[in-house]
Design a protein around this motif. Structure first.
Motif, PDB file in Angstrom:
ATOM      1  N   GLU A   1       0.815  -1.217   0.000  1.00 58.53           N
ATOM      2  CA  GLU A   1       0.000   0.000   0.000  1.00 58.53           C
ATOM      3  C   GLU A   1       0.850   1.270   0.000  1.00 58.53           C
ATOM      4  O   GLU A   1       0.310   2.374  -0.152  1.00 58.53           O
ATOM      5  CB  GLU A   1      -0.927   0.021   1.218  1.00 58.53           C
ATOM      6  N   HIS A   2       2.153   1.143   0.182  1.00 59.03           N
ATOM      7  CA  HIS A   2       2.992   2.357   0.231  1.00 59.03           C
ATOM      8  C   HIS A   2       2.920   3.063  -1.123  1.00 59.03           C
ATOM      9  O   HIS A   2       3.025   2.425  -2.170  1.00 59.03           O
ATOM     10  CB  HIS A   2       4.439   1.988   0.561  1.00 59.03           C
ATOM     11  N   PRO A   3       2.730   4.390  -1.156  1.00 62.98           N
ATOM     12  CA  PRO A   3       2.580   5.093  -2.437  1.00 62.98           C
ATOM     13  C   PRO A   3       3.725   4.867  -3.418  1.00 62.98           C
ATOM     14  O   PRO A   3       3.484   4.752  -4.631  1.00 62.98           O
ATOM     15  CB  PRO A   3       2.502   6.562  -2.011  1.00 62.98           C
ATOM     16  N   ALA A   4       4.958   4.784  -2.926  1.00 62.72           N
ATOM     17  CA  ALA A   4       6.091   4.561  -3.832  1.00 62.72           C
ATOM     18  C   ALA A   4       6.040   3.165  -4.439  1.00 62.72           C
ATOM     19  O   ALA A   4       6.428   2.966  -5.597  1.00 62.72           O
ATOM     20  CB  ALA A   4       7.409   4.766  -3.090  1.00 62.72           C
ATOM     21  N   VAL A   5       5.568   2.185  -3.673  1.00 60.95           N
ATOM     22  CA  VAL A   5       5.425   0.820  -4.194  1.00 60.95           C
ATOM     23  C   VAL A   5       4.326   0.777  -5.250  1.00 60.95           C
ATOM     24  O   VAL A   5       4.497   0.171  -6.319  1.00 60.95           O
ATOM     25  CB  VAL A   5       5.121  -0.160  -3.043  1.00 60.95           C
ATOM     26  N   VAL A   6       3.216   1.418  -4.963  1.00 60.24           N
ATOM     27  CA  VAL A   6       2.094   1.437  -5.911  1.00 60.24           C
ATOM     28  C   VAL A   6       2.527   2.057  -7.234  1.00 60.24           C
ATOM     29  O   VAL A   6       2.258   1.508  -8.316  1.00 60.24           O
ATOM     30  CB  VAL A   6       0.899   2.205  -5.310  1.00 60.24           C
ATOM     31  N   GLU A   7       3.214   3.196  -7.168  1.00 54.53           N
ATOM     32  CA  GLU A   7       3.627   3.867  -8.408  1.00 54.53           C
ATOM     33  C   GLU A   7       4.697   3.077  -9.146  1.00 54.53           C
ATOM     34  O   GLU A   7       4.646   2.940 -10.375  1.00 54.53           O
ATOM     35  CB  GLU A   7       4.137   5.272  -8.104  1.00 54.53           C
ATOM     36  N   ALA A   8       5.689   2.547  -8.405  1.00 59.52           N
ATOM     37  CA  ALA A   8       6.744   1.774  -9.052  1.00 59.52           C
ATOM     38  C   ALA A   8       6.176   0.541  -9.739  1.00 59.52           C
ATOM     39  O   ALA A   8       6.583   0.194 -10.858  1.00 59.52           O
ATOM     40  CB  ALA A   8       7.808   1.371  -8.032  1.00 59.52           C
ATOM     41  N   ALA A   9       5.236  -0.142  -9.095  1.00 61.78           N
ATOM     42  CA  ALA A   9       4.632  -1.331  -9.688  1.00 61.78           C
ATOM     43  C   ALA A   9       3.927  -0.981 -10.995  1.00 61.78           C
ATOM     44  O   ALA A   9       4.022  -1.712 -11.995  1.00 61.78           O
ATOM     45  CB  ALA A   9       3.656  -1.970  -8.712  1.00 61.78           C
ATOM     46  N   ALA A  10       3.210   0.140 -11.002  1.00 61.90           N
ATOM     47  CA  ALA A  10       2.497   0.546 -12.210  1.00 61.90           C
ATOM     48  C   ALA A  10       3.466   0.890 -13.341  1.00 61.90           C
ATOM     49  O   ALA A  10       3.254   0.507 -14.484  1.00 61.90           O
ATOM     50  CB  ALA A  10       1.593   1.739 -11.900  1.00 61.90           C
ATOM     51  N   ARG A  11       4.543   1.589 -13.013  1.00 57.20           N
ATOM     52  CA  ARG A  11       5.484   2.028 -14.050  1.00 57.20           C
ATOM     53  C   ARG A  11       6.370   0.892 -14.545  1.00 57.20           C
ATOM     54  O   ARG A  11       6.867   0.936 -15.666  1.00 57.20           O
ATOM     55  CB  ARG A  11       6.315   3.197 -13.523  1.00 57.20           C
ATOM     56  N   LEU A  12       6.566  -0.148 -13.704  1.00 54.82           N
ATOM     57  CA  LEU A  12       7.347  -1.315 -14.126  1.00 54.82           C
ATOM     58  C   LEU A  12       6.458  -2.435 -14.666  1.00 54.82           C
ATOM     59  O   LEU A  12       6.974  -3.493 -15.036  1.00 54.82           O
ATOM     60  CB  LEU A  12       8.166  -1.847 -12.947  1.00 54.82           C
ATOM     61  N   PHE A  13       5.152  -2.216 -14.648  1.00 48.16           N
ATOM     62  CA  PHE A  13       4.179  -3.216 -15.117  1.00 48.16           C
ATOM     63  C   PHE A  13       4.305  -4.514 -14.314  1.00 48.16           C
ATOM     64  O   PHE A  13       4.300  -5.616 -14.864  1.00 48.16           O
ATOM     65  CB  PHE A  13       4.356  -3.494 -16.608  1.00 48.16           C
ATOM     66  N   ARG A  14       4.395  -4.362 -12.977  1.00 44.80           N
ATOM     67  CA  ARG A  14       4.454  -5.530 -12.121  1.00 44.80           C
ATOM     68  C   ARG A  14       3.047  -5.927 -11.681  1.00 44.80           C
ATOM     69  O   ARG A  14       2.185  -5.072 -11.471  1.00 44.80           O
ATOM     70  CB  ARG A  14       5.328  -5.243 -10.889  1.00 44.80           C
ATOM     71  N   VAL A  15       2.845  -7.211 -11.532  1.00 44.71           N
ATOM     72  CA  VAL A  15       1.603  -7.724 -10.979  1.00 44.71           C
ATOM     73  C   VAL A  15       1.669  -7.592  -9.468  1.00 44.71           C
ATOM     74  O   VAL A  15       2.637  -8.008  -8.843  1.00 44.71           O
ATOM     75  CB  VAL A  15       1.380  -9.198 -11.371  1.00 44.71           C
ATOM     76  N   VAL A  16       0.643  -7.020  -8.860  1.00 40.47           N
ATOM     77  CA  VAL A  16       0.647  -6.767  -7.421  1.00 40.47           C
ATOM     78  C   VAL A  16      -0.392  -7.657  -6.752  1.00 40.47           C
ATOM     79  O   VAL A  16      -1.529  -7.773  -7.198  1.00 40.47           O
ATOM     80  CB  VAL A  16       0.317  -5.292  -7.121  1.00 40.47           C
ATOM     81  N   GLY A  17       0.048  -8.322  -5.675  1.00 43.16           N
ATOM     82  CA  GLY A  17      -0.862  -9.140  -4.889  1.00 43.16           C
ATOM     83  C   GLY A  17      -0.945 -10.583  -5.355  1.00 43.16           C
ATOM     84  O   GLY A  17      -0.352 -10.968  -6.335  1.00 43.16           O
TER      85      GLY A  17
END
Length: 202
Positions: free
Chosen positions: A186-202
């Motif tokens: 849930e950390h904002p930096a994790v959320v943004e990094a995941a989106a920009r790296l196209f990572r699957v979250v969860g």
């Protein structure tokens, strides 16, 4: 008569206060300079992009929290909660710093690379013999002018990565801790990094 063309001047990143970030495996209660504390660097350092353990300690940072997360966790293709935990189950952390030391040598500057005779590809190539030798050359010729180097992140090129040279396992001069935050999905930096790296979250 042919006009003289001056040699391009290397660009340095200004020495005014900048924010820097690094992720680390925090251990509650860890002592300063020991594993689990933000001030710890391993010894010897051999496998980092710019490491030259016989010359300096390597302190790696990003100019943004998102960049620090991207550099630290890019090799995980699925980001689940356990990615942001240490083996002992403690939340990994991101530390924020103010840095007001000597300027940085900017390796994302054409004039700097031209003066060094270095192609941009040699800055981000995944070959330690190349990048470590470049860092050695810069460090040995710098004579204390710069506190370290900066370059564009190989994982997220729009972000800037930083290496500060340290000595004797002590934090580099001019580095001051501002705060530490636990990392999670849930950390904002994790959320943004995941989106920009196209990572699957969860």
């Amino acid at each position: 008569m042919r006009a003289h063309t001056p040699e391009p001047r290397a660009r340095t990143m200004p020495s005014e206060t900048m924010r820097l970030y690094r992720c680390y495996p925090r251990v509650p209660g860890a002592r300063r300079g020991r594993p689990g504390h933000w001030s710890y660097v391993p010894s010897p350092q051999l496998h980092g992009r710019w490491d030259n353990a016989d010359l300096y300690d390597s302190w790696y940072f990003s100019r943004s929290a998102v960049g620090a997360v991207a550099e630290s966790f890019y090799n995980k293709h699925r980001w689940i909660a356990e990615v942001f935990l240490t083996p002992a189950g403690h939340p990994r952390a991101i530390a924020e710093f103010e840095f007001s030391g000597a300027p940085l040598l900017d390796l994302d500057d054409a004039a700097t690379l031209l003066r060094l005779g270095v192609a941009p590809s040699r800055v981000v190539v995944q070959d330690l013999s190349t990048t470590q030798q470049l860092a050695r050359r810069i460090s040995e010729s710098d004579e204390g002018t710069h506190a370290g180097i900066s370059w564009w992140s190989s994982q997220m090129p729009s972000e800037t990565s930083v290496l500060l040279w340290g000595r004797d396992r002590q934090p580099p001069p001019g580095l001051r801790l501002v705060g530490v935050q636990s990392l999670s999905l849930e950390h904002p930096a994790v959320v943004e990094a995941a989106a920009r790296l196209f990572r699957v979250v969860g």
